[in-house]
Write an enzyme that holds these catalytic residues in place. Structure first.
Site, PDB file in Angstrom:
ATOM      1  CG  HIS A 131      -5.936  -2.522   0.678  1.00 25.00           C
ATOM      2  ND1 HIS A 131      -5.100  -2.188  -0.358  1.00 25.00           N
ATOM      3  CD2 HIS A 131      -5.329  -1.906   1.888  1.00 25.00           C
ATOM      4  CE1 HIS A 131      -4.266  -1.227   0.007  1.00 25.00           C
ATOM      5  NE2 HIS A 131      -4.294  -1.118   1.386  1.00 25.00           N
ATOM      6  CB  SER A 175      -0.915  -0.110   1.239  1.00 22.81           C
ATOM      7  OG  SER A 175      -1.953   1.057   0.851  1.00 22.81           O
ATOM      8  CG  ASP A 201      -7.253  -3.238  -2.747  1.00 20.26           C
ATOM      9  OD1 ASP A 201      -8.062  -2.676  -2.022  1.00 20.26           O
ATOM     10  OD2 ASP A 201      -6.067  -3.307  -2.798  1.00 20.26           O
TER      11      ASP A 201
END
Length: 231
Positions: free
Chosen positions: A207, A78, A177
């Site tokens: 995610h 991320s 996601d």
């Protein structure tokens, strides 16, 4: 010796990448480090922390790893993927792995589906069993708007240097996601400068890609990519 640093995401903790770190520890003799960025961890204390502090902390940890190891890999999840990209430009990193990397943020279509699941579980009295609700309820309450602004500034500052990434890079992205949309992975693949790059989508992954049902396949791909010589 080989060293490998795994960097978690915004409002996250080492938990996000720990399954992958453990997988690599069990199968290699590498030095694996998973730092906690300032203000992050089990208790979020993000108020007043500028994004440069997150980068500086990652730099410090990487420098320590470089002092101990001849070869160093960096894995970023991320927001950590953007930080990892920055490090690969400014330090002698051999390979780069980007997991659900946040060049773009929030996938409205999937997010609405996830919210729908939360509402259905709430109607059935099963809200406390919904993993997405449990995980993000705490984060939303503990994340000041100023921290979100710092996150966006970090993304904006690193995007322009993606073309300077010249090392072998693996990009992995979950197709469902709800936080980072698939177009983020495509953007990274198209923008990074290296010709040695691979993009993989995981159809059933959200995610937290290291905690999804396809995680074993992901870990195998990462391990194989990092072990390959001359790539």
């Amino acid at each position: 010796m080989i060293g490998c640093m795994c960097i978690h995401g915004f409002t996250g903790s080492p938990y996000e990448v720990e399954p992958l770190a453990s997988y690599l520890k069990d199968r290699t003799d590498w030095e694996i480090v998973v730092p906690t960025l300032p203000g992050h961890g089990d208790k979020l204390e993000l108020k007043g922390i500028e994004y440069k502090k997150w980068i500086e902390h990652a730099e410090h940890e990487l420098q320590r790893l470089i002092e101990k190891c001849e070869t160093v890999y960096v894995i970023g999840f991320s927001m950590g993927g953007l930080i990892a990209s920055y490090l690969s430009v400014h330090y002698p990193v051999a390979k780069l792995v980007l997991l659900s990397a946040a060049a773009y943020y929030v996938n409205p279509k999937q997010l609405f589906k996830d919210i729908g699941e939360i509402l259905r579980d709430a109607a059935k009295g099963r809200l406390t069993e919904n993993e997405l609700f449990i995980r993000y309820r705490r984060k939303i309450k503990a994340t000041p708007i100023t921290a979100t602004i710092q996150f966006r500034r970090l993304v904006a500052s690193i995007r322009p240097i993606l073309s300077q990434v010249t090392i072998p890079t693996l990009i992995a992205q979950g197709e469902i996601d709800g936080v980072v949309p698939p177009k983020s992975a495509e953007y990274l693949y198209n923008r990074i400068g290296t010709t040695s790059k691979k993009l993989i989508f995981f159809k059933k992954s959200k995610h937290l890609i290291c905690h999804c049902e396809e995680s074993e396949d992901l870990f195998m791909e990462v391990h194989q990519f990092l072990k390959q010589l001359g790539n």
